[in-house]
Scaffold this motif. Structure first.
Motif, mmCIF file in Angstrom:
data_model
loop_
_atom_site.group_PDB
_atom_site.id
_atom_site.type_symbol
_atom_site.label_atom_id
_atom_site.label_comp_id
_atom_site.label_asym_id
_atom_site.label_seq_id
_atom_site.Cartn_x
_atom_site.Cartn_y
_atom_site.Cartn_z
ATOM 1 N N MET A 43 -29.331 31.927 34.348
ATOM 2 C CA MET A 43 -29.853 31.338 33.110
ATOM 3 C C MET A 43 -29.486 32.263 31.951
ATOM 4 N N ILE A 44 -28.186 32.297 31.683
ATOM 5 C CA ILE A 44 -27.599 33.238 30.732
ATOM 6 C C ILE A 44 -26.666 32.515 29.771
ATOM 7 N N ALA A 45 -26.215 33.241 28.762
ATOM 8 C CA ALA A 45 -25.290 32.661 27.791
ATOM 9 C C ALA A 45 -24.489 33.754 27.102
ATOM 10 N N ALA A 46 -23.390 33.314 26.519
ATOM 11 C CA ALA A 46 -22.567 34.178 25.676
ATOM 12 C C ALA A 46 -22.727 33.706 24.236
ATOM 13 N N ALA A 47 -22.866 34.634 23.312
ATOM 14 C CA ALA A 47 -23.045 34.311 21.900
ATOM 15 C C ALA A 47 -21.701 34.324 21.185
ATOM 16 N N SER A 48 -21.505 33.351 20.317
ATOM 17 C CA SER A 48 -20.316 33.361 19.459
ATOM 18 C C SER A 48 -20.556 34.338 18.313
ATOM 19 N N ASN A 49 -19.576 34.490 17.476
ATOM 20 C CA ASN A 49 -19.713 35.391 16.323
ATOM 21 C C ASN A 49 -20.854 34.982 15.401
ATOM 22 N N VAL A 50 -21.261 33.717 15.440
ATOM 23 C CA VAL A 50 -22.373 33.232 14.622
ATOM 24 C C VAL A 50 -23.643 34.038 14.913
ATOM 25 N N LEU A 51 -23.850 34.408 16.188
ATOM 26 C CA LEU A 51 -25.048 35.127 16.610
ATOM 27 C C LEU A 51 -24.806 36.578 17.004
ATOM 28 N N TYR A 54 -33.162 32.868 24.057
ATOM 29 C CA TYR A 54 -33.132 31.706 23.181
ATOM 30 C C TYR A 54 -33.512 30.454 23.963
ATOM 31 N N ARG A 55 -34.274 29.581 23.309
ATOM 32 C CA ARG A 55 -34.589 28.271 23.870
ATOM 33 C C ARG A 55 -33.560 27.295 23.308
ATOM 34 N N ILE A 56 -32.884 26.588 24.203
ATOM 35 C CA ILE A 56 -31.809 25.669 23.836
ATOM 36 C C ILE A 56 -32.225 24.246 24.198
ATOM 37 N N VAL A 101 -32.455 30.876 27.861
ATOM 38 C CA VAL A 101 -31.369 31.702 28.385
ATOM 39 C C VAL A 101 -31.403 33.091 27.766
ATOM 40 N N LYS A 102 -30.847 34.035 28.483
ATOM 41 C CA LYS A 102 -30.709 35.412 28.021
ATOM 42 C C LYS A 102 -29.257 35.607 27.576
ATOM 43 N N ILE A 103 -29.060 36.119 26.380
ATOM 44 C CA ILE A 103 -27.704 36.398 25.893
ATOM 45 C C ILE A 103 -27.212 37.681 26.559
ATOM 46 N N VAL A 104 -26.129 37.564 27.325
ATOM 47 C CA VAL A 104 -25.586 38.723 28.043
ATOM 48 C C VAL A 104 -24.113 38.978 27.736
ATOM 49 N N THR A 146 -22.759 18.030 32.651
ATOM 50 C CA THR A 146 -21.640 18.956 32.425
ATOM 51 C C THR A 146 -20.331 18.239 32.098
ATOM 52 N N ALA A 147 -20.220 16.967 32.442
ATOM 53 C CA ALA A 147 -19.003 16.211 32.127
ATOM 54 C C ALA A 147 -18.796 16.114 30.613
ATOM 55 N N ALA A 148 -19.870 16.283 29.842
ATOM 56 C CA ALA A 148 -19.759 16.219 28.383
ATOM 57 C C ALA A 148 -18.903 17.361 27.843
ATOM 58 N N GLY A 149 -19.023 18.540 28.454
ATOM 59 C CA GLY A 149 -18.222 19.686 28.032
ATOM 60 C C GLY A 149 -18.723 20.409 26.803
ATOM 61 N N LYS A 150 -19.103 19.658 25.779
ATOM 62 C CA LYS A 150 -19.592 20.256 24.527
ATOM 63 C C LYS A 150 -20.688 19.358 23.968
ATOM 64 N N ILE A 151 -21.811 19.983 23.609
ATOM 65 C CA ILE A 151 -22.957 19.227 23.110
ATOM 66 C C ILE A 151 -23.486 19.837 21.813
ATOM 67 N N ASN A 152 -24.197 19.038 21.065
ATOM 68 C CA ASN A 152 -24.931 19.542 19.899
ATOM 69 C C ASN A 152 -26.268 20.073 20.402
ATOM 70 N N ILE A 153 -26.735 21.157 19.788
ATOM 71 C CA ILE A 153 -27.964 21.779 20.243
ATOM 72 C C ILE A 153 -28.831 22.216 19.066
ATOM 73 N N GLN A 154 -30.091 22.476 19.395
ATOM 74 C CA GLN A 154 -30.990 23.236 18.548
ATOM 75 C C GLN A 154 -31.320 24.489 19.351
ATOM 76 N N TYR A 155 -31.408 25.635 18.673
ATOM 77 C CA TYR A 155 -31.746 26.864 19.379
ATOM 78 C C TYR A 155 -32.703 27.698 18.551
ATOM 79 N N THR A 156 -33.613 28.354 19.251
ATOM 80 C CA THR A 156 -34.592 29.219 18.601
ATOM 81 C C THR A 156 -34.773 30.469 19.439
ATOM 82 N N PRO A 157 -34.956 31.616 18.809
ATOM 83 C CA PRO A 157 -35.259 32.829 19.574
ATOM 84 C C PRO A 157 -36.634 32.664 20.224
ATOM 85 N N VAL A 158 -36.760 33.241 21.389
ATOM 86 C CA VAL A 158 -38.046 33.173 22.112
ATOM 87 C C VAL A 158 -38.730 34.513 21.998
#
Length: 128
Positions: free
Chosen positions: A48-56, A67-69, A89-92, A116-128
């Motif tokens: 339950m992890i994620a990679a952050a783009s330059n935005v974050l 972050y809650r996604i 998820v935890k940013i690692v 997962t077939a979508a490949g890319k989705i729109n999201i809302q995210y907030t720090p937990v």
């Protein structure tokens, strides 16, 4: 119901509305190779992890933050791939140059909130 319980319920509802109001929007993709990571090297951080783009990323300041996604829809035209609920998820890691999403979720985290077939989705995210 006592006055304390009513006050608690009202405060709880207000706090949930505040967290929704401060949710940032972006996009999410997913990846499948989790180690090594930019934050923790070869440490096993689970799935339950994620990679952050330059935005974050902020020079790694986001490492090991949670972050809650929530999926809000497909990033392209088509059927809505979203599932109900959200995932924490935890940013690692740092998304490589050219990253296609704001947050690159592990495949397992992505599958919790969308097909997962979508490949890319729109999201809302907030720090937990």
């Amino acid at each position: 119901m006592g006055i304390e319980m009513k006050a608690f319920l009202i405060l709880s509802m207000a706090m949930s509305l505040i967290s929704v109001a401060f949710a940032a929007t972006g996009t999410a993709t997913y990846y499948t190779t989790y180690v090594p990571s930019a934050c923790n090297g070869y440490q096993d951080d689970g799935v339950m992890i994620a990679a952050a783009s330059n935005v974050l990323w902020n020079n790694g300041a986001v490492c090991n933050k949670y972050y809650r996604i929530t999926c809000t829809g497909l990033a392209y035209q088509g059927a809505n791939p979203c599932k109900s609920g959200s995932v924490v998820v935890k940013i690692v890691d740092h998304c490589p140059t050219g990253c296609a999403g704001t947050i690159d979720l592990s495949e397992q985290a992505f599958a919790k909130i969308a097909n997962t077939a979508a490949g890319k989705i729109n999201i809302q995210y907030t720090p937990v």
